[in-house]
Design a protein around this motif. Structure first.
Motif, PDB file in Angstrom:
ATOM      1  N   GLY A 138       0.800  -1.229   0.000  1.00 31.31           N
ATOM      2  CA  GLY A 138       0.000   0.000   0.000  1.00 31.31           C
ATOM      3  C   GLY A 138       0.828   1.273   0.000  1.00 31.31           C
ATOM      4  O   GLY A 138       0.547   2.192   0.775  1.00 31.31           O
ATOM      5  N   ASP A 170      -6.845  10.883   3.624  1.00 26.86           N
ATOM      6  CA  ASP A 170      -7.640  10.288   2.535  1.00 26.86           C
ATOM      7  C   ASP A 170      -9.074  10.008   2.984  1.00 26.86           C
ATOM      8  O   ASP A 170      -9.849   9.371   2.263  1.00 26.86           O
ATOM      9  N   TYR A 203      -4.877  11.643  -1.176  1.00 26.83           N
ATOM     10  CA  TYR A 203      -4.544  11.619  -2.612  1.00 26.83           C
ATOM     11  C   TYR A 203      -5.251  12.689  -3.425  1.00 26.83           C
ATOM     12  O   TYR A 203      -5.042  12.800  -4.619  1.00 26.83           O
TER      13      TYR A 203
HETATM   14  C1  SP5 Z   1      -0.907   4.903   2.749  1.00 28.11           C
HETATM   15  C2  SP5 Z   1      -2.157   4.622   1.976  1.00 28.11           C
HETATM   16  O1  SP5 Z   1      -3.107   5.394   2.058  1.00 28.11           O
HETATM   17  N1  SP5 Z   1      -2.155   3.541   1.166  1.00 28.11           N
HETATM   18  C3  SP5 Z   1      -3.310   3.203   0.424  1.00 28.11           C
HETATM   19  C4  SP5 Z   1      -3.079   2.082  -0.523  1.00 28.11           C
HETATM   20  C5  SP5 Z   1      -4.319   1.769  -1.283  1.00 28.11           C
HETATM   21  N2  SP5 Z   1      -4.029   0.945  -2.405  1.00 28.11           N
HETATM   22  C6  SP5 Z   1      -5.129   0.302  -3.040  1.00 28.11           C
HETATM   23  C7  SP5 Z   1      -6.167   1.254  -3.484  1.00 28.11           C
HETATM   24  C8  SP5 Z   1      -7.281   0.573  -4.198  1.00 28.11           C
HETATM   25  C9  SP5 Z   1      -8.332   1.604  -4.424  1.00 28.11           C
HETATM   26  N3  SP5 Z   1      -9.497   1.082  -5.002  1.00 28.11           N
HETATM   27  C10 SP5 Z   1     -10.370   2.201  -5.126  1.00 28.11           C
HETATM   28  C11 SP5 Z   1     -11.747   1.878  -5.526  1.00 28.11           C
HETATM   29  C12 SP5 Z   1     -12.448   3.205  -5.531  1.00 28.11           C
HETATM   30  N4  SP5 Z   1     -13.723   3.153  -6.155  1.00 28.11           N
END
Ligand code: SP5
Ligand code: ZN
Length: 342
Positions: free
Chosen positions: A168, A285, A324
């Motif tokens: 992540g 976030d 983000y």
């Molecule tokens: C530090 C931190 O905030 N890491 C986050 C990592 C998230 N990675 C996967 C994200 C997948 C997002 N899927 C979004 C679906 C939205 N409709």
């Protein structure tokens, strides 16, 4: 409030799969620029460079073999003839062998990762090392410098990284490294409160069996939010650590009403534990316009988070995690800090 910051974060910008297509990571250098600009614009306080800490300071949170993997992964990847970002593509799930470290880099990448959101690039080690040093410098300023609070403007973030794996966008667990440093330098009890949208699985995992570090997390319910496999309410700690882990998963669409109530509960729990220092994993976030999350906090709600934390009356190290919606993360992160100081 002192801010600890370094330009070294620019050396790292990974790639990730978004809807099946390889793209530059949402976790990008402009994030830190936005936050730094807001710190300067609001005259939050002095901005200081990190001190350099040795790798031994990361070893309370991470294993030595994981740390040496991180230091040499890019060279090993290059030596095997590739020059694009290194990404893990195979994992030792369930009944596969997870007791043997593979020798070849492609195997090692999967062995030391929980997902494919953690590209290794030429500058990754230097960037993640400096990010951890920022958190350590902030803790040092509180413990030896007598500061009531400090802000570690960390990038890359850290809370998904565990004892022996990255994930992540996280490689070294900056908050856990700072919490462990506090324990080694006089603090009897430390609490880590994680307000990032995503469950801080790495921090939870590192302290799961311990009662000297309390971990609390408010996050999107893992039933429908990353990291999916951690963050449920029934994860309460184990062994000596039983009762020292508190997860408060919240539904999609959570706004201040639900969020403020959960934060209040977490704060009561922290007050009862009476730690010598609090580390806040400060992800923003949870904002309504965040592109990868689903809570609905507004800009002003971040001031309220800071105000509630201030009422605890204890020293706080704020460590930047996710967030983000680049246009707003500066305002939101600094609102927490200004709400705290008001
Ligand atoms: C530090 C931190 O905030 N890491 C986050 C990592 C998230 N990675 C996967 C994200 C997948 C997002 N899927 C979004 C679906 C939205 N409709
Ligand atoms: Zn997050």
């Amino acid at each position: 409030m002192l801010t600890f910051y370094s330009d070294t974060h620019r050396l790292h910008h990974g790639s990730e799969l978004k809807d099946g297509v390889l793209m530059p990571c949402f976790e990008m250098p402009s994030r830190a620029d936005t936050v730094l600009n807001r710190v300067l614009q609001q005259q939050l306080g002095e901005v200081l460079p990190p001190q350099q800490f040795g790798v031994e300071h990361y070893a309370g949170a991470h294993s030595l073999r994981y740390l040496s993997f991180l230091q040499t992964a890019w060279e090993e990847w290059r030596a095997s003839g590739r020059d694009h970002h290194a990404l893990p593509l195979v994992w030792p799930v369930r009944d596969l062998r997870s007791d043997l470290e593979p020798e070849f880099i492609d195997g090692k990448l999967g062995f030391y990762a929980m997902d494919a959101g953690v590209a290794i690039t030429a500058g990754t080690w230097q960037a993640v090392k400096t990010s951890a040093d920022l958190a350590l410098s902030g803790m040092e300023a509180i413990q030896r410098g007598g500061q009531h609070a400090a802000f570690a403007l960390c990038r890359p973030p850290g809370h998904h990284a565990a004892h022996e794996y990255m994930g992540g966008y996280c490689y070294l667990n900056n908050a856990a490294i700072a919490a462990q440093y506090a324990r080694s330098h006089g603090a009897k009890r430390v609490a880590v409160l994680d307000v990032d949208y995503h469950h801080g699985n790495g921090t939870q995992s590192i302290f799961y069996q311990r009662d000297d570090v309390l971990f609390l997390s408010l996050h999107g319910d893992p039933k429908n939010s990353y990291p999916y496999f951690s963050g449920h309410r029934d994860e309460l700690g184990a062994g000596n650590g039983f009762g020292y882990n508190l997860n408060l998963p919240l539904p999609h669409g959570t706004d201040w009403q639900g969020y403020g109530a959960a934060l209040q509960k977490a704060c009561q729990h922290i007050a009862g534990y009476a730690p010598d220092v609090l580390v806040v994993s400060l992800g923003v976030d949870t904002f309504k316009d965040d592109p990868i999350s689903s809570f609905r906090l507004e800009n002003d709600d971040y001031l309220r988070i800071g105000q509630m934390l201030a009422r605890l009356g204890m020293p706080v190290l704020f460590v930047l995690e996710g967030g983000y919606m680049v246009d707003d993360i500066g305002v939101n992160a600094v609102n927490v800090l200004q709400g705290f100081e008001a």
